[in-house]
Design a protein around this motif. Structure first.
Motif, PDB file in Angstrom:
ATOM      1  N   GLY A  76      23.079  48.430  74.565  1.00 11.25           N
ATOM      2  CA  GLY A  76      23.320  47.564  76.299  1.00 11.25           C
ATOM      3  C   GLY A  76      23.539  46.642  76.412  1.00 11.25           C
ATOM      4  N   PHE A  77      25.390  46.984  75.734  1.00 14.39           N
ATOM      5  CA  PHE A  77      26.365  46.328  76.163  1.00 14.39           C
ATOM      6  C   PHE A  77      25.718  44.399  75.467  1.00 14.39           C
ATOM      7  CE2 PHE A  77      26.549  48.593  80.003  1.00 14.39           C
ATOM      8  CZ  PHE A  77      27.532  49.456  79.568  1.00 14.39           C
ATOM      9  N   TRP A  78      25.013  44.426  74.914  1.00 17.81           N
ATOM     10  CA  TRP A  78      24.625  42.537  73.968  1.00 17.81           C
ATOM     11  C   TRP A  78      25.827  42.918  72.369  1.00 17.81           C
ATOM     12  CZ3 TRP A  78      22.818  38.891  76.108  1.00 17.81           C
ATOM     13  CH2 TRP A  78      21.612  39.659  77.239  1.00 17.81           C
ATOM     14  N   ILE A  79      26.064  44.472  72.483  1.00 19.98           N
ATOM     15  CA  ILE A  79      26.773  43.805  71.117  1.00 19.98           C
ATOM     16  C   ILE A  79      28.266  44.039  71.608  1.00 19.98           C
ATOM     17  CG2 ILE A  79      28.407  46.392  71.292  1.00 19.98           C
ATOM     18  CD1 ILE A  79      28.187  46.624  67.986  1.00 19.98           C
ATOM     19  N   ASN A  80      28.435  43.818  72.313  1.00 22.53           N
ATOM     20  CA  ASN A  80      29.737  43.624  73.333  1.00 22.53           C
ATOM     21  C   ASN A  80      30.129  41.543  73.504  1.00 22.53           C
ATOM     22  OD1 ASN A  80      29.332  46.502  74.985  1.00 22.53           O
ATOM     23  ND2 ASN A  80      31.697  46.180  73.620  1.00 22.53           N
ATOM     24  N   LEU A  81      28.772  40.998  73.667  1.00 23.98           N
ATOM     25  CA  LEU A  81      28.891  39.990  74.326  1.00 23.98           C
ATOM     26  C   LEU A  81      28.537  39.561  72.803  1.00 23.98           C
ATOM     27  CD1 LEU A  81      26.458  39.509  76.661  1.00 23.98           C
ATOM     28  CD2 LEU A  81      28.392  39.686  77.273  1.00 23.98           C
ATOM     29  N   ALA A  82      27.926  39.715  72.120  1.00 22.27           N
ATOM     30  CA  ALA A  82      27.938  39.186  70.296  1.00 22.27           C
ATOM     31  C   ALA A  82      29.305  38.880  69.427  1.00 22.27           C
ATOM     32  CB  ALA A  82      27.395  39.744  69.469  1.00 22.27           C
ATOM     33  N   ILE A  83      30.117  40.275  69.539  1.00 26.10           N
ATOM     34  CA  ILE A  83      31.877  40.262  69.897  1.00 26.10           C
ATOM     35  C   ILE A  83      32.415  39.088  70.541  1.00 26.10           C
ATOM     36  CG2 ILE A  83      33.962  41.383  69.499  1.00 26.10           C
ATOM     37  CD1 ILE A  83      31.922  44.158  69.131  1.00 26.10           C
ATOM     38  N   GLN A  84      32.721  39.094  71.524  1.00 27.60           N
ATOM     39  CA  GLN A  84      32.399  37.616  72.828  1.00 27.60           C
ATOM     40  C   GLN A  84      32.426  36.300  71.525  1.00 27.60           C
ATOM     41  OE1 GLN A  84      33.204  41.231  76.369  1.00 27.60           O
ATOM     42  NE2 GLN A  84      32.252  39.109  76.628  1.00 27.60           N
ATOM     43  N   SER A  85      31.283  36.183  71.844  1.00 27.97           N
ATOM     44  CA  SER A  85      31.198  35.225  71.276  1.00 27.97           C
ATOM     45  C   SER A  85      31.383  34.210  69.604  1.00 27.97           C
ATOM     46  CB  SER A  85      29.329  34.749  70.645  1.00 27.97           C
ATOM     47  OG  SER A  85      28.755  33.713  70.976  1.00 27.97           O
ATOM     48  N   LEU A  86      31.583  35.480  69.279  1.00 29.34           N
ATOM     49  CA  LEU A  86      32.189  35.737  67.812  1.00 29.34           C
ATOM     50  C   LEU A  86      32.933  34.868  67.723  1.00 29.34           C
ATOM     51  CD1 LEU A  86      29.399  37.290  65.507  1.00 29.34           C
ATOM     52  CD2 LEU A  86      29.238  34.860  65.730  1.00 29.34           C
ATOM     53  N   ALA A  87      33.970  36.037  68.037  1.00 31.15           N
ATOM     54  CA  ALA A  87      35.671  35.932  68.250  1.00 31.15           C
ATOM     55  C   ALA A  87      35.821  34.536  68.539  1.00 31.15           C
ATOM     56  CB  ALA A  87      35.804  36.857  69.561  1.00 31.15           C
ATOM     57  N   THR A  88      35.558  34.321  69.915  1.00 33.49           N
ATOM     58  CA  THR A  88      35.451  32.702  71.166  1.00 33.49           C
ATOM     59  C   THR A  88      34.927  31.189  69.230  1.00 33.49           C
ATOM     60  OG1 THR A  88      34.887  33.945  72.281  1.00 33.49           O
ATOM     61  CG2 THR A  88      34.499  31.273  72.345  1.00 33.49           C
ATOM     62  N   LEU A  89      34.679  31.384  68.983  1.00 33.63           N
ATOM     63  CA  LEU A  89      33.779  31.005  67.830  1.00 33.63           C
ATOM     64  C   LEU A  89      35.490  30.528  66.203  1.00 33.63           C
ATOM     65  CD1 LEU A  89      29.938  30.670  68.209  1.00 33.63           C
ATOM     66  CD2 LEU A  89      31.987  28.770  69.131  1.00 33.63           C
ATOM     67  N   TRP A  90      34.606  31.667  66.367  1.00 25.81           N
ATOM     68  CA  TRP A  90      36.558  31.677  65.373  1.00 25.81           C
ATOM     69  C   TRP A  90      37.116  31.186  65.337  1.00 25.81           C
ATOM     70  CZ3 TRP A  90      39.776  35.752  65.372  1.00 25.81           C
ATOM     71  CH2 TRP A  90      40.461  36.096  64.290  1.00 25.81           C
ATOM     72  N   LEU A  91      37.591  31.683  66.658  1.00 23.57           N
ATOM     73  CA  LEU A  91      38.552  31.312  66.702  1.00 23.57           C
ATOM     74  C   LEU A  91      39.073  29.769  67.277  1.00 23.57           C
ATOM     75  CD1 LEU A  91      40.411  33.905  69.218  1.00 23.57           C
ATOM     76  CD2 LEU A  91      41.428  33.087  67.000  1.00 23.57           C
ATOM     77  N   LEU A  92      37.947  28.996  67.462  1.00 19.67           N
ATOM     78  CA  LEU A  92      37.769  27.697  67.797  1.00 19.67           C
ATOM     79  C   LEU A  92      38.065  27.326  66.487  1.00 19.67           C
ATOM     80  CD1 LEU A  92      34.792  27.362  70.786  1.00 19.67           C
ATOM     81  CD2 LEU A  92      37.588  26.793  71.296  1.00 19.67           C
ATOM     82  N   GLN A  93      37.139  27.297  66.081  1.00 25.54           N
ATOM     83  CA  GLN A  93      37.215  26.746  64.285  1.00 25.54           C
ATOM     84  C   GLN A  93      38.413  26.535  63.576  1.00 25.54           C
ATOM     85  OE1 GLN A  93      37.100  27.627  60.973  1.00 25.54           O
ATOM     86  NE2 GLN A  93      36.928  29.846  61.855  1.00 25.54           N
ATOM     87  N   LEU A  94      38.937  28.164  63.791  1.00 22.61           N
ATOM     88  CA  LEU A  94      40.687  28.076  63.021  1.00 22.61           C
ATOM     89  C   LEU A  94      41.063  27.434  63.372  1.00 22.61           C
ATOM     90  CD1 LEU A  94      41.926  29.872  61.025  1.00 22.61           C
ATOM     91  CD2 LEU A  94      41.997  32.031  62.504  1.00 22.61           C
ATOM     92  N   THR A  95      41.475  27.485  64.632  1.00 22.27           N
ATOM     93  CA  THR A  95      42.562  26.292  65.514  1.00 22.27           C
ATOM     94  C   THR A  95      42.344  24.749  64.946  1.00 22.27           C
ATOM     95  OG1 THR A  95      42.480  27.935  67.242  1.00 22.27           O
ATOM     96  CG2 THR A  95      43.380  25.581  67.802  1.00 22.27           C
ATOM     97  N   LEU A  96      41.143  24.463  64.808  1.00 20.21           N
ATOM     98  CA  LEU A  96      41.012  23.011  64.434  1.00 20.21           C
ATOM     99  C   LEU A  96      41.306  23.429  62.919  1.00 20.21           C
ATOM    100  CD1 LEU A  96      37.154  22.267  66.054  1.00 20.21           C
ATOM    101  CD2 LEU A  96      39.188  21.287  66.381  1.00 20.21           C
ATOM    102  N   ARG A  97      40.973  23.662  62.300  1.00 20.54           N
ATOM    103  CA  ARG A  97      41.341  24.098  60.738  1.00 20.54           C
ATOM    104  C   ARG A  97      42.759  24.223  60.912  1.00 20.54           C
ATOM    105  NH1 ARG A  97      39.708  28.480  57.767  1.00 20.54           N
ATOM    106  NH2 ARG A  97      41.996  29.741  57.459  1.00 20.54           N
ATOM    107  N   VAL A  98      43.668  25.038  61.277  1.00 19.22           N
ATOM    108  CA  VAL A  98      44.868  24.882  61.441  1.00 19.22           C
ATOM    109  C   VAL A  98      45.441  23.695  61.589  1.00 19.22           C
ATOM    110  CG1 VAL A  98      47.516  26.242  62.118  1.00 19.22           C
ATOM    111  CG2 VAL A  98      45.019  27.594  61.495  1.00 19.22           C
ATOM    112  N   LEU A  99      44.932  22.985  63.108  1.00 19.23           N
ATOM    113  CA  LEU A  99      45.359  21.990  63.316  1.00 19.23           C
ATOM    114  C   LEU A  99      45.051  20.558  62.432  1.00 19.23           C
ATOM    115  CD1 LEU A  99      46.670  23.851  65.406  1.00 19.23           C
ATOM    116  CD2 LEU A  99      45.976  22.321  67.085  1.00 19.23           C
ATOM    117  N   GLY A 100      43.889  20.320  61.441  1.00 21.14           N
ATOM    118  CA  GLY A 100      43.752  19.427  60.282  1.00 21.14           C
ATOM    119  C   GLY A 100      42.919  18.430  61.710  1.00 21.14           C
ATOM    120  N   LEU A 101      42.439  18.974  62.108  1.00 19.85           N
ATOM    121  CA  LEU A 101      41.040  18.569  62.385  1.00 19.85           C
ATOM    122  C   LEU A 101      39.786  19.302  62.815  1.00 19.85           C
ATOM    123  CD1 LEU A 101      42.694  17.885  66.403  1.00 19.85           C
ATOM    124  CD2 LEU A 101      42.492  16.457  64.736  1.00 19.85           C
ATOM    125  N   MET A 102      39.786  20.099  61.554  1.00 20.14           N
ATOM    126  CA  MET A 102      38.053  20.649  61.253  1.00 20.14           C
ATOM    127  C   MET A 102      37.127  19.735  60.507  1.00 20.14           C
ATOM    128  SD  MET A 102      36.131  23.015  62.386  1.00 20.14           S
ATOM    129  CE  MET A 102      34.722  23.728  61.398  1.00 20.14           C
TER     130      MET A 102
END
Length: 458
Positions: A76-102
């Motif tokens: 039902g395309f929910w797996i696509n939304l799960a990928i999009q949600s997790l990818a978004t949060l992964w990149l948000l936290q990784l950006t914070l971590r790389v910039l020393g703000l996590m």
């Protein structure tokens, strides 16, 4: 070193909130889809879904993204939304971590503010390429500056993600290509902040993304070809600006174009011409008019350079102000409904039961918040860069702010010049500006001293 009871209690509380965030945030990131009862659909969704079934190429519809959607159909395309949600949060936290703000609290707070005040959760909840446009800017930046701060596995994941994002839409690929080009030009001045290894990896993602798209096109259509439609869409924008009518008026007495009999009946907008009931349909759509439209686009650029430049700059400026959420996500998307009914009949019942298909999705009130937040974020981004220039301070956060600013300008130029200004094109990118501004505020008012304090002449 001994650990007190209070410290153990604090660690336990922190662990609890981390576990709670790990469960709640991915769900909140696609809350609009849960509220809707089905993944959100858009005008263009059907064109991507059909690529697997129809076996031929159509303008501006990436086969790579079509394949991505196809593999989520059974769920039902929910797996696509799960990928999009997790990818978004992964990149948000990784950006914070790389910039020393996590920090857990900071990550949760920023994520929640983005969910509440920007288009981000609506993009993550939608079956459309737009979520990957803004995320790819972050992933490209992390590939360049991450260096020793990210693991080998993370680098591989960033590389694959960026290449995939580049293959989902030509405008996204164009923005990433432009960012890489600027990175190489600035390398002699910024040196250590733009490592050659990082720039090389980022540049290769563009190459791999292009190869991915051409390979998918061949696999589905049998043709080694790029996704068609660039000239046709650009023609529509030039027609909207009046350039096509002028060109036909000047040339039809001596040249026999198919459009000559219609030169005084051209629609007022590109959307009406390309997707409405215009002479475009009568003359065979892209198959019948592509060569003629390509010819007119190229030669009108040569004939009216000043007019073209002025129209492009005006369109770019207008595009920067078109940032409202939800364009093309209403109850009236007949082509997408028709594609689902024809090729994925098992999805018809849940699709028809969704709020969107009952005309229950209205972005008017959402945009009372989203539009001012987006516009203020862009102004704050400029202010952040101006302050950095005045104080001669350059660190990774400022470098990210500059990258996002260039991405916004590049996105506005590419989308406005090719397609004309649309809210959809602005909304898919501007939330990244809000993210950068929130990080800058967190650093300015934080008390943990975690920010990167390295300075260099600007």
């Amino acid at each position: 070193m001994s650990i007190t009871t209070d410290q153990l209690r604090a660690r336990g509380a922190g662990s609890f909130w981390l576990r709670l965030a790990a469960v709640a945030l991915p769900l909140l990131m696609i809350a609009p889809a849960f509220w809707n009862g089905y993944p959100l659909l858009q005008w263009d969704t059907g064109g991507y879904l059909a690529r697997w079934y129809e076996g031929y190429l159509v303008p501006s519809r990436s086969t790579v993204f079509g394949l991505y959607l196809h593999y989520g159909e059974s769920y039902g395309f929910w797996i696509n939304l799960a990928i999009q949600s997790l990818a978004t949060l992964w990149l948000l936290q990784l950006t914070l971590r790389v910039l020393g703000l996590m920090q857990t609290f900071r990550f949760v707070a920023i994520s929640l503010l983005l969910i509440l005040s920007t288009a981000l959760p609506w993009l993550a909840s939608m079956l459309l390429t737009d979520i990957f446009a803004g995320l790819s800017v972050l992933s490209l930046f992390l590939l360049v500056v991450g260096g020793s701060r990210i693991s080998a596995i993370e680098k591989v994941a960033l590389f694959v993600f960026t290449a995939f994002a580049a293959a989902t839409h030509s405008a996204t690929l164009g923005v990433l290509l432009g960012l890489c080009a600027v990175g190489w030009m600035m390398r002699p001045f910024l040196r250590a902040r733009l490592p050659i290894a990082g720039l090389t990896q980022a540049s290769l993602t563009i190459v791999v993304g292009g190869l991915m798209l051409v390979s998918a096109n061949h696999a589905l259509s049998g043709k080694w070809a790029w996704t068609p439609g660039g000239y046709g869409v650009a023609f529509g924008r030039m027609m909207q600006d009046g350039i096509v009518a002028r060109y036909l008026s000047d040339r039809c007495p001596s040249e026999n174009f198919k459009l000559c009999p219609y030169r005084n009946q051209l629609p007022a907008t590109a959307d009406e011409f390309l997707w409405g009931t215009s002479m475009f349909n009568t003359l065979g759509r892209f198959d019948g008019l592509n060569d003629e439209m390509s010819y007119i686009v190229v030669h009108s650029l040569a004939d009216y350079p000043a007019w073209q430049a002025g129209a492009a700059l005006r369109a770019m400026g207008q595009q920067l102000l078109h940032v409202a959420t939800g364009e093309g996500t209403s109850g009236w998307i007949p082509h997408t409904y028709g594609i689902i009914e024809q090729y994925i009949p098992e999805q018809v019942a849940p699709m028809r039961a969704a709020r969107q298909q009952q005309w229950g999705v209205d972005f008017e009130y959402v945009n009372l918040l989203h539009v001012p937040v987006a516009l203020v974020s862009m102004l704050a981004l400029v202010a952040l860069l101006a302050h950095s220039l005045a104080s001669r301070r350059l660190d990774d956060l400022i470098l990210l702010a500059a990258t996002v600013t260039l991405a916004l300008l590049g996105n506005a130029f590419i989308c406005a010049v090719i397609s004309g200004p649309h809210d959809r094109y602005g909304a898919r990118m501007v939330w990244v500006a809000t993210f950068v501004v929130l990080m800058a505020l967190a650093r300015a008012f934080g008390d943990d001293g975690s920010a990167d304090e390295t300075s260099a002449p600007a």
